[in-house]
Design a protein around this motif. Structure first.
Motif, PDB file in Angstrom:
ATOM      1  N   SER A  73      20.897  11.158   1.122  1.00  0.00           N
ATOM      2  CA  SER A  73      20.039  12.344   1.101  1.00  0.00           C
ATOM      3  C   SER A  73      18.777  12.163   1.947  1.00  0.00           C
ATOM      4  CB  SER A  73      19.654  12.677  -0.339  1.00  0.00           C
ATOM      5  OG  SER A  73      18.970  11.575  -0.917  1.00  0.00           O
ATOM      6  N   GLY A  74      18.555  10.968   2.458  1.00  0.00           N
ATOM      7  CA  GLY A  74      17.379  10.703   3.282  1.00  0.00           C
ATOM      8  C   GLY A  74      17.500   9.338   3.921  1.00  0.00           C
ATOM      9  N   PRO A  75      16.468   8.903   4.631  1.00  0.00           N
ATOM     10  CA  PRO A  75      16.502   7.594   5.297  1.00  0.00           C
ATOM     11  C   PRO A  75      16.722   6.459   4.297  1.00  0.00           C
ATOM     12  CG  PRO A  75      14.637   8.897   6.065  1.00  0.00           C
ATOM     13  CD  PRO A  75      15.227   9.626   4.895  1.00  0.00           C
ATOM     14  N   ARG A  76      17.392   5.406   4.754  1.00  0.00           N
ATOM     15  CA  ARG A  76      17.745   4.278   3.894  1.00  0.00           C
ATOM     16  C   ARG A  76      17.284   2.959   4.509  1.00  0.00           C
ATOM     17  NH1 ARG A  76      17.969   7.396   0.323  1.00  0.00           N
ATOM     18  NH2 ARG A  76      19.812   8.111  -0.717  1.00  0.00           N
ATOM     19  N   ARG A  77      16.872   2.030   3.623  1.00  0.00           N
ATOM     20  CA  ARG A  77      16.531   0.674   4.035  1.00  0.00           C
ATOM     21  C   ARG A  77      17.814  -0.148   4.147  1.00  0.00           C
ATOM     22  NH1 ARG A  77      13.441  -1.405  -0.724  1.00  0.00           N
ATOM     23  NH2 ARG A  77      15.067  -0.165  -1.668  1.00  0.00           N
ATOM     24  N   VAL A  78      17.705  -1.298   4.800  1.00  0.00           N
ATOM     25  CA  VAL A  78      18.853  -2.201   4.912  1.00  0.00           C
ATOM     26  C   VAL A  78      19.409  -2.495   3.520  1.00  0.00           C
ATOM     27  CG1 VAL A  78      19.609  -4.520   5.576  1.00  0.00           C
ATOM     28  CG2 VAL A  78      18.050  -3.247   7.067  1.00  0.00           C
ATOM     29  N   ARG A  79      18.517  -2.789   2.574  1.00  0.00           N
ATOM     30  CA  ARG A  79      18.951  -3.138   1.211  1.00  0.00           C
ATOM     31  C   ARG A  79      19.730  -1.991   0.570  1.00  0.00           C
ATOM     32  NH1 ARG A  79      19.096  -7.471  -0.814  1.00  0.00           N
ATOM     33  NH2 ARG A  79      17.176  -8.184   0.145  1.00  0.00           N
ATOM     34  N   ASP A  80      19.322  -0.753   0.799  1.00  0.00           N
ATOM     35  CA  ASP A  80      20.029   0.410   0.246  1.00  0.00           C
ATOM     36  C   ASP A  80      21.442   0.494   0.802  1.00  0.00           C
ATOM     37  OD1 ASP A  80      17.599   1.161  -1.012  1.00  0.00           O
ATOM     38  OD2 ASP A  80      17.000   2.309   0.761  1.00  0.00           O
ATOM     39  N   VAL A  81      21.564   0.307   2.116  1.00  0.00           N
ATOM     40  CA  VAL A  81      22.877   0.368   2.762  1.00  0.00           C
ATOM     41  C   VAL A  81      23.747  -0.778   2.259  1.00  0.00           C
ATOM     42  CG1 VAL A  81      24.096   0.266   4.981  1.00  0.00           C
ATOM     43  CG2 VAL A  81      21.945   1.542   4.793  1.00  0.00           C
ATOM     44  N   TRP A 104      22.686   5.641  17.747  1.00  0.00           N
ATOM     45  CA  TRP A 104      23.299   6.310  16.603  1.00  0.00           C
ATOM     46  C   TRP A 104      22.307   6.588  15.475  1.00  0.00           C
ATOM     47  CZ3 TRP A 104      28.195   8.237  15.931  1.00  0.00           C
ATOM     48  CH2 TRP A 104      29.110   7.945  16.944  1.00  0.00           C
ATOM     49  N   VAL A 105      21.271   5.730  15.343  1.00  0.00           N
ATOM     50  CA  VAL A 105      20.293   5.900  14.260  1.00  0.00           C
ATOM     51  C   VAL A 105      18.880   5.813  14.808  1.00  0.00           C
ATOM     52  CG1 VAL A 105      21.836   4.952  12.490  1.00  0.00           C
ATOM     53  CG2 VAL A 105      20.202   3.437  13.632  1.00  0.00           C
ATOM     54  N   GLN A 106      17.963   6.442  14.073  1.00  0.00           N
ATOM     55  CA  GLN A 106      16.539   6.302  14.323  1.00  0.00           C
ATOM     56  C   GLN A 106      15.989   5.461  13.186  1.00  0.00           C
ATOM     57  OE1 GLN A 106      15.087  10.318  14.341  1.00  0.00           O
ATOM     58  NE2 GLN A 106      15.466  10.574  16.527  1.00  0.00           N
ATOM     59  N   ARG A 107      14.893   4.763  13.460  1.00  0.00           N
ATOM     60  CA  ARG A 107      14.273   3.978  12.394  1.00  0.00           C
ATOM     61  C   ARG A 107      12.772   4.174  12.430  1.00  0.00           C
ATOM     62  NH1 ARG A 107      15.552  -2.036  14.798  1.00  0.00           N
ATOM     63  NH2 ARG A 107      14.104  -1.934  16.540  1.00  0.00           N
ATOM     64  N   ALA A 108      12.184   4.081  11.248  1.00  0.00           N
ATOM     65  CA  ALA A 108      10.733   4.200  11.105  1.00  0.00           C
ATOM     66  C   ALA A 108      10.274   3.135  10.121  1.00  0.00           C
ATOM     67  CB  ALA A 108      10.364   5.587  10.593  1.00  0.00           C
ATOM     68  N   MET A 109       9.161   2.497  10.446  1.00  0.00           N
ATOM     69  CA  MET A 109       8.624   1.454   9.577  1.00  0.00           C
ATOM     70  C   MET A 109       8.077   2.091   8.307  1.00  0.00           C
ATOM     71  SD  MET A 109       8.368  -1.773   9.403  1.00  0.00           S
ATOM     72  CE  MET A 109       8.357  -2.567  10.987  1.00  0.00           C
ATOM     73  N   ASP A 110       8.443   1.515   7.173  1.00  0.00           N
ATOM     74  CA  ASP A 110       7.962   1.953   5.864  1.00  0.00           C
ATOM     75  C   ASP A 110       7.525   0.692   5.128  1.00  0.00           C
ATOM     76  OD1 ASP A 110       7.375   3.284   3.542  1.00  0.00           O
ATOM     77  OD2 ASP A 110       9.468   3.567   2.951  1.00  0.00           O
ATOM     78  N   GLY A 111       6.233   0.403   5.162  1.00  0.00           N
ATOM     79  CA  GLY A 111       5.749  -0.868   4.620  1.00  0.00           C
ATOM     80  C   GLY A 111       6.182  -1.996   5.545  1.00  0.00           C
ATOM     81  N   TYR A 113      16.261   3.789   8.013  1.00  0.00           N
ATOM     82  CA  TYR A 113      17.184   4.268   9.045  1.00  0.00           C
ATOM     83  C   TYR A 113      17.771   5.605   8.642  1.00  0.00           C
ATOM     84  CZ  TYR A 113      17.082  -0.519  10.805  1.00  0.00           C
ATOM     85  OH  TYR A 113      16.679  -1.717  11.318  1.00  0.00           O
ATOM     86  N   ARG A 114      17.969   6.453   9.669  1.00  0.00           N
ATOM     87  CA  ARG A 114      18.644   7.734   9.446  1.00  0.00           C
ATOM     88  C   ARG A 114      19.474   8.051  10.684  1.00  0.00           C
ATOM     89  NH1 ARG A 114      16.841  12.226  11.825  1.00  0.00           N
ATOM     90  NH2 ARG A 114      14.870  12.179  12.922  1.00  0.00           N
ATOM     91  N   PRO A 115      20.563   8.802  10.502  1.00  0.00           N
ATOM     92  CA  PRO A 115      21.412   9.161  11.648  1.00  0.00           C
ATOM     93  C   PRO A 115      20.654  10.051  12.634  1.00  0.00           C
ATOM     94  CG  PRO A 115      22.499   9.667   9.567  1.00  0.00           C
ATOM     95  CD  PRO A 115      21.085   9.329   9.241  1.00  0.00           C
TER      96      PRO A 115
END
Length: 125
Positions: free
Chosen positions: A19-27, A54-61, A66-68
């Motif tokens: 439903s939204g961007p995911r961290r490596v750990r979430d994936v 294929w994906v964009q990434r944004a730093m969060d902390g 990552y999101r498609p």
């Protein structure tokens, strides 16, 4: 966009369902329901998907989220377009494809190409 390997496709499937961007750990948590993978493996795959567009990434902390870049449907359409563009005989490819579609898929295509869109119905009038 370049084609995906099996693990890349599995990672993209997780991101497309999210439903939204995911961290490596979430994936990783999603993927390890079916197989054992290392955190660094998933991190490398996501980095490769970012590099391939294929994906964009944004730093969060301290972690990326990552999101498609495109929806599953948009990516599939782009892959079909790339295949057509690389074909020596686009007409033959389209004819083979047209013969393989279901009646429902055929109706969707007819509706999308309705009169005036360059299809046979639009060229008669």
């Amino acid at each position: 966009m370049r084609r995906l390997g099996a693990l890349e496709a599995a990672v993209m499937d997780v991101l497309w369902r999210a439903s939204g961007p995911r961290r490596v750990r979430d994936v990783l948590e999603e993927l390890t329901r079916d197989r054992q993978l290392a955190y660094t493996t998933v991190m490398t795959v996501l980095d490769n998907l970012h590099r391939k567009g294929w994906v964009q990434r944004a730093m969060d902390g301290r972690a990326y989220r990552y999101r498609p870049v495109a929806s599953r449907e948009e990516a599939t359409a782009k892959a079909l377009r790339d295949l057509l563009d690389s074909s020596e005989d686009v007409e033959a490819v389209l004819l083979h494809f047209a013969r393989s579609v279901s009646p429902h898929e055929s109706a969707v295509l007819r509706d999308a190409l309705g009169p005036g869109d360059g299809g046979p119905a639009g060229s008669r009038g």
